[in-house]
Write a protein that holds these residues in place. Structure first.
Motif, short mmCIF file in Angstrom:
data_model
loop_
_atom_site.label_atom_id
_atom_site.label_comp_id
_atom_site.label_asym_id
_atom_site.label_seq_id
_atom_site.Cartn_x
_atom_site.Cartn_y
_atom_site.Cartn_z
N MET A 163 6.08 8.48 -2.68
CA MET A 163 5.82 8.03 -1.31
C MET A 163 4.33 8.11 -0.98
SD MET A 163 7.40 9.61 2.22
CE MET A 163 9.08 9.12 1.85
N GLN A 164 3.70 9.21 -1.34
CA GLN A 164 2.28 9.39 -1.05
C GLN A 164 1.44 8.37 -1.80
OE1 GLN A 164 1.10 13.48 -1.80
NE2 GLN A 164 0.36 13.65 0.30
N THR A 165 1.85 8.04 -3.02
CA THR A 165 1.11 7.05 -3.81
C THR A 165 1.19 5.67 -3.18
OG1 THR A 165 1.52 8.27 -5.87
CG2 THR A 165 0.94 5.94 -6.08
N ILE A 166 2.41 5.24 -2.81
CA ILE A 166 2.59 3.88 -2.30
C ILE A 166 2.01 3.73 -0.90
CG2 ILE A 166 4.30 2.09 -1.81
CD1 ILE A 166 3.94 2.86 -4.78
N VAL A 167 2.08 4.77 -0.07
CA VAL A 167 1.51 4.71 1.28
C VAL A 167 0.02 4.39 1.22
CG1 VAL A 167 0.81 6.17 3.21
CG2 VAL A 167 3.19 6.07 2.55
N SER A 168 -0.64 4.83 0.17
CA SER A 168 -2.09 4.57 0.05
C SER A 168 -2.40 3.08 -0.11
CB SER A 168 -2.67 5.36 -1.13
OG SER A 168 -2.18 4.85 -2.37
N PHE A 169 -1.37 2.28 -0.43
CA PHE A 169 -1.55 0.84 -0.58
C PHE A 169 -1.14 0.06 0.67
CE2 PHE A 169 -0.46 2.07 -5.14
CZ PHE A 169 -1.79 2.20 -5.51
N TYR A 170 -0.69 0.78 1.70
CA TYR A 170 -0.30 0.15 2.97
C TYR A 170 -1.51 0.01 3.89
CZ TYR A 170 4.74 1.01 2.06
OH TYR A 170 6.01 1.01 1.56
N PRO A 171 -1.45 -0.86 4.89
CA PRO A 171 -2.53 -0.91 5.88
C PRO A 171 -2.56 0.36 6.72
CG PRO A 171 -0.73 -2.37 6.51
CD PRO A 171 -0.42 -1.89 5.13
N LYS A 172 -3.72 0.76 7.15
CA LYS A 172 -3.83 1.95 7.99
C LYS A 172 -3.08 1.73 9.30
CE LYS A 172 -8.30 3.42 6.11
NZ LYS A 172 -9.73 3.65 6.40
N GLY A 173 -2.35 2.76 9.72
CA GLY A 173 -1.60 2.64 10.96
C GLY A 173 -0.38 1.74 10.86
N PHE A 174 0.17 1.60 9.66
CA PHE A 174 1.29 0.65 9.48
C PHE A 174 2.50 1.03 10.31
CE2 PHE A 174 2.61 3.96 6.59
CZ PHE A 174 3.99 3.87 6.53
N LEU A 175 2.66 2.32 10.65
CA LEU A 175 3.82 2.73 11.45
C LEU A 175 3.73 2.21 12.89
CD1 LEU A 175 4.26 6.39 10.18
CD2 LEU A 175 5.81 4.47 9.76
N GLY A 176 2.56 1.73 13.28
CA GLY A 176 2.41 1.13 14.60
C GLY A 176 2.54 -0.38 14.57
N LEU A 177 2.80 -0.96 13.39
CA LEU A 177 2.94 -2.41 13.25
C LEU A 177 4.42 -2.79 13.25
CD1 LEU A 177 0.31 -3.02 10.42
CD2 LEU A 177 -0.03 -3.18 12.88
N ASP A 178 4.75 -3.95 13.77
CA ASP A 178 6.13 -4.41 13.76
C ASP A 178 6.33 -5.48 12.68
OD1 ASP A 178 5.15 -6.83 14.78
OD2 ASP A 178 5.70 -6.34 16.85
N ARG A 179 7.54 -5.95 12.60
CA ARG A 179 7.92 -6.93 11.57
C ARG A 179 7.07 -8.19 11.65
NH1 ARG A 179 13.86 -9.67 12.09
NH2 ARG A 179 13.72 -11.31 10.51
#
Length: 613
Positions: free
Chosen positions: A341-357
């Protein structure tokens, strides 16, 4: 004698208006309710309303095409029947249906959703069972309605086979096990979750990585990925990564996939592309590829957790495993999952939990992400969005693939030896008939029409979804979403998002994972937060035992109540009530009213009394 003058109080104006509005509303409610929610217009027109939440591009238009085609049939026009659709956003669909089903004003046909009041046996209060009709051939599969030039064998087969057998899943998508009857007709399926790759970005990143491999000294981001005897925490041997870079394929293993993500980050930094990210993620679960792997990481414990080695893991078998010392956060499987999880999250955009579909889809369509994961329901939106970009140079080719799994010489292979099968994916968009509709026969007739071989194929070709009828041709763009039948059954995996798990545990699990993904807590903090709830006698494992027993007992009692209703219906001469009563009796004989839960407790803690509220 004195005269008393009475002045009119202006406050009564508001009262009169309020009472008048109430009377008008009550009369309108009575008129609509007495018609079962249908709107019969002047001249005897019978309007059948269909409510659904599929607002994706293409679906509404395809549904309208099917309705127009049905409305134009001679016998439908002669009967003065018209089908209309009522699209409702998914976010409010269940609330809207709750209100209208209870008030008697619901549409004649609606997507069968589940809410706190429309769940399990309560479903039979609002939707009509259709089991008595599904074993007969579908009249709209007769030769007069078939696709031209079908082979004689296929033509005769679909014309004669029972309606339920024309569905690829045998109509499991419309069957309610607790009621032993069919309550809905699925019309489409979106298939499995897939990875969408921007091939223009992949070509550029591969060229960049190939040039990087040619350097005398490799950069640190590359050497950190190398997996060897001296570096077991790497992801794949770099020699194999080099071979993949030189080929034309998308990542086929997890090691190649992680190498590609790291290469995208390095390429974006080298080219000054500050908005480019490897994976377009959001709060929407289907955009968060990490969650797709959870079942696969937790699929290796079932033999130890399952009390009776059955075909599925119950929630109490999973949660009590913590109390039975069969799993904890020192377990290598859990550590591997959260490391992943920690590895893959590093490839997500910053603040992705605030983004919607929608924001995640837009990022990919705009070319600011190398990939996105989602289901077939978003394929049409993505592909049409890319094709509709103003400048031709901004459009790009998309290739789809399965989520990659690690090869034998890659990291996490021991924890991820096999993917979860998609064989359990059944028919989707299940349309059910309102029990109060005065036009049941026409509602059923339209569902037969919509699920006929010719119409279902054309409907889904137009919508860009997968058909649910056997021997139909899916849209070319949906071939990649056909369910993958290989792998282990998902029922054997530990799941912490199941609705059967106490909300105190389920919500703690979900919220703590979000904190971990956002970097607000580390693994030690995650372990402590979840363990504290599991150990809490009012919130954790003890509560799970109590809820499991209560749910088992409630299900048995609810089944017995429905048996009583069907017994009364049979006495009153209601058709097929007796057969439904027999099916429910069979269910009752096979339920144990929670005896198995009590037995498991005794096996686990023979000297302790069962917990009570």
């Amino acid at each position: 004698m004195s005269n008393t003058s009475r002045k009119f109080n202006p406050s009564w104006i508001a009262v009169i208006i309020l009472v008048g509005a109430f009377v008008v509303s009550a009369i309108r409610f009575f008129l609509i309710a007495s018609e079962g929610g249908s709107s019969d217009e002047a001249g005897g027109l019978k309007v059948i309303r269909v409510a659904h939440w599929q607002l994706e591009p293409g679906f509404r238009e395809s549904m309208q095409w099917a309705m127009d085609t049905y409305n134009a049939l001679p016998h439908v026009r002669e009967a003065n029947v018209r089908i209309e659709q009522e699209p409702i956003p998914e976010r409010v669909f269940n609330q809207v249906m709750n209100v209208h089903l209870i008030s008697g004003t619901a549409p004649d046909i609606a997507t069968k959703g589940e809410t706190t009041i429309i769940r399990g046996n309560a479903l039979a209060r609002f939707y009509a069972p259709i089991g008595e009709f599904v074993n007969e051939p579908n009249p709209y599969n007769q030769k007069a309605y078939q696709i031209q030039d079908l082979s004689d064998e296929l033509s005769q087969s679909i014309a004669s086979m029972p309606w339920r057998d024309t569905f690829f899943d045998g109509l499991e998508g419309g069957y309610v096990e607790s009621l032993s009857d069919f309550f809905a007709i699925p019309v489409s399926t979106a298939g499995g979750n897939r990875v969408f790759y921007n091939m223009a970005i992949m070509e550029a990143v591969k060229a960049y990585a190939y040039q990087t491999f040619a350097r005398e000294a490799l950069p640190e981001w590359m050497t950190d990925l190398d997996r060897s005897l001296g570096q077991p925490d790497g992801f794949l041997p770099l020699e194999r990564a080099k071979q993949w870079v030189q080929g034309p394929s998308i990542p086929e293993t997890m090691g190649e996939w992680i190498f590609y993500c790291a290469a995208v980050q390095a390429y974006a930094e080298a080219e000054g592309l500050e908005y480019l990210v490897p994976i377009s993620a959001s709060i929407y679960p289907h955009n968060n590829v990490i969650l797709r792997y959870e079942s696969e990481f937790f699929a290796n414990h079932w033999k130890r957790l399952d009390f009776d080695l059955g075909t599925t893991l119950s929630s109490i078998e999973v949660i009590s495993g913590f109390d039975r010392k069969l799993w904890d956060f020192e377990d290598s499987t859990f550590q591997a999952y959260f490391d992943f999880m920690q590895t893959i999250v590093s490839f997500y955009p910053k603040g992705f939990l605030g983004l919607d579909r929608e924001q995640a889809l837009r990022r990919f369509v705009m070319g600011n992400a190398a990939m996105i994961t989602t289901g077939g329901w978003d394929a049409q939106s993505i592909l049409s969005g890319i094709a509709g970009r103003d400048r031709p140079e901004d459009r790009f080719e998309v290739e789809l693939g399965l989520r990659p799994m690690p090869a034998e010489d890659e990291r996490w292979y021991a924890q991820l030896p096999m993917r979860m099968t998609e064989a359990n994916i059944g028919g989707g968009v299940p349309l059910a008939i309102n029990k109060q509709t005065p036009h049941f026969d026409w509602a059923l007739d339209f569902l037969k029409f919509l699920s006929s071989h010719r119409i279902n194929e054309e409907f889904n070709q137009r919508a860009g979804w997968l058909p649910v009828i056997v021997n139909t041709v899916p849209p070319d763009a949906m071939d990649a979403f056909v369910p993958d039948m290989h792998g282990a059954p998902k029922q054997l995996a530990m799941r912490f998002d199941s609705s059967d798990i106490p909300s105190s545990i389920r919500n703690t699990w979900a919220s703590t994972i979000k904190l971990f993904m956002s970097g607000d807590i580390d693994y030690t903090g995650l372990s402590q937060r979840i363990s504290e709830v599991l150990d809490n006698p009012d919130l954790g494992v003890s509560r799970a035992w109590k809820i499991s027993l209560q749910k088992a007992q409630d299900a048995s009692r609810a089944n017995d109540r429905v048996i009583s209703v069907e017994r009364l219906n049979a006495t009153l001469g209601v058709e097929n009530a007796l057969s439904r009563e027999r099916s429910l009796l069979y269910n009752s004989m096979n339920s144990d009213e929670g005896i198995s839960v009590l037995r498991w407790w005794k096996e686990t803690k023979p000297s302790e009394p069962f917990p009570t509220y």
